[in-house]
Design a protein around this motif. Sequence first.
Motif, short mmCIF file in Angstrom:
data_model
loop_
_atom_site.label_atom_id
_atom_site.label_comp_id
_atom_site.label_asym_id
_atom_site.label_seq_id
_atom_site.Cartn_x
_atom_site.Cartn_y
_atom_site.Cartn_z
N VAL A 26 30.76 43.71 45.51
CA VAL A 26 32.05 43.02 45.55
C VAL A 26 32.15 42.14 46.80
CG1 VAL A 26 34.55 43.36 45.76
CG2 VAL A 26 33.22 44.79 44.18
N VAL B 117 39.18 42.06 40.92
CA VAL B 117 38.02 42.80 40.45
C VAL B 117 38.44 43.90 39.48
CG1 VAL B 117 36.12 44.30 41.16
CG2 VAL B 117 36.75 42.31 42.55
N LEU C 103 36.60 47.03 38.14
CA LEU C 103 35.42 47.89 38.25
C LEU C 103 35.28 48.71 36.98
CD1 LEU C 103 35.62 49.35 41.89
CD2 LEU C 103 34.20 47.46 41.07
N ALA D 288 36.70 52.00 44.12
CA ALA D 288 37.96 51.32 43.78
C ALA D 288 38.96 51.38 44.92
CB ALA D 288 38.55 51.95 42.52
N GLU D 289 39.04 52.52 45.60
CA GLU D 289 40.00 52.60 46.70
C GLU D 289 39.48 51.94 47.97
OE1 GLU D 289 40.89 56.73 47.43
OE2 GLU D 289 39.20 56.95 48.81
N ARG E 140 41.36 43.69 46.68
CA ARG E 140 40.46 42.97 45.76
C ARG E 140 40.55 43.57 44.35
NH1 ARG E 140 36.10 40.06 48.38
NH2 ARG E 140 36.13 40.36 50.64
N LEU E 141 40.99 44.82 44.24
CA LEU E 141 40.98 45.55 42.98
C LEU E 141 42.12 45.12 42.07
CD1 LEU E 141 39.66 47.98 41.38
CD2 LEU E 141 41.56 49.34 42.29
N ARG F 165 41.84 46.45 38.53
CA ARG F 165 41.90 47.60 37.65
C ARG F 165 40.56 48.32 37.67
NH1 ARG F 165 45.99 48.63 34.62
NH2 ARG F 165 45.87 50.29 33.07
N VAL F 166 40.59 49.59 37.30
CA VAL F 166 39.37 50.37 37.08
C VAL F 166 39.32 50.73 35.60
CG1 VAL F 166 37.96 52.29 37.87
CG2 VAL F 166 39.81 51.44 39.32
N LEU G 45 45.77 54.66 41.14
CA LEU G 45 45.05 53.43 40.84
C LEU G 45 45.42 52.92 39.44
CD1 LEU G 45 41.46 54.37 42.05
CD2 LEU G 45 43.06 52.86 43.22
#
Length: 233
Positions: free
Chosen positions: A60, A68, A70, A84-85, A90-91, A93-94, A176
């Motif tokens: 990333v 992003v 992931l 993810a955390e 930048r995140l 969704r997971v 999340l």
Amino acid sequence: MPEFVLVAGAWLGSWAWDEVVPELRAAGHGAHPVTLSGLGDRRGVPAGQQTHVRDIVEEVERRDLREVVLVGHSYSGIPVGQAAERIGDRLARVVFVDSNVPADGESFASAWWQGPAALEASIAENGGFWAPLTAADYDGQGLTGEQIARIVGGSTPHPGATLTEPAVLTRPLGGLPATYVKCLLDGPEPSADVAELLTNEHWRLVEMDTGHWPMFSRPGELARILHRSATQS
């Protein structure tokens, strides 16, 4: 547009996403499949679980990705959930694809259905690696003979330390934004820990009528699910 970082499960590399990536890119997304240390063309690189977390975070950061999504399949849900955390804002969704999820202080082996000692013994007997599955192990998972041959032919032994080292989380995973994809041929219900996470308002459940390796058995359908997940809030 969202940028997808795709991480396949045990024994597999970036090649596992070969039929999903073009679908995502055709929809306008970035798609970045990752081969984790010690697997595929990175075989021989020493790896523990935190190595795999760093592999994902570094992908990333190296590409300077934003928005992003992931995606972690099977084993890789554990390092993906930790990454993810760590990537902060930048995140977007997971997405956990029929995967394990991390629990602070627990390893992949902790939840092994035969008990952690059985998996640890298997790893020890195989020189510190988890041996790939045989063709017969893929029966009943919605795969053709050609697809099974492709998976078996591309698999490499999985570094055992990634399975026995504990996860490190600094906040609850339920906070999340996440989608969980349950593949019904691999069992009709999510595991108890996933079911608990799905009670959080940020989590969504999607079901696929296929087996544990949907990137091979239903790549187009999986790509569409990933595309839709990127629009969820």
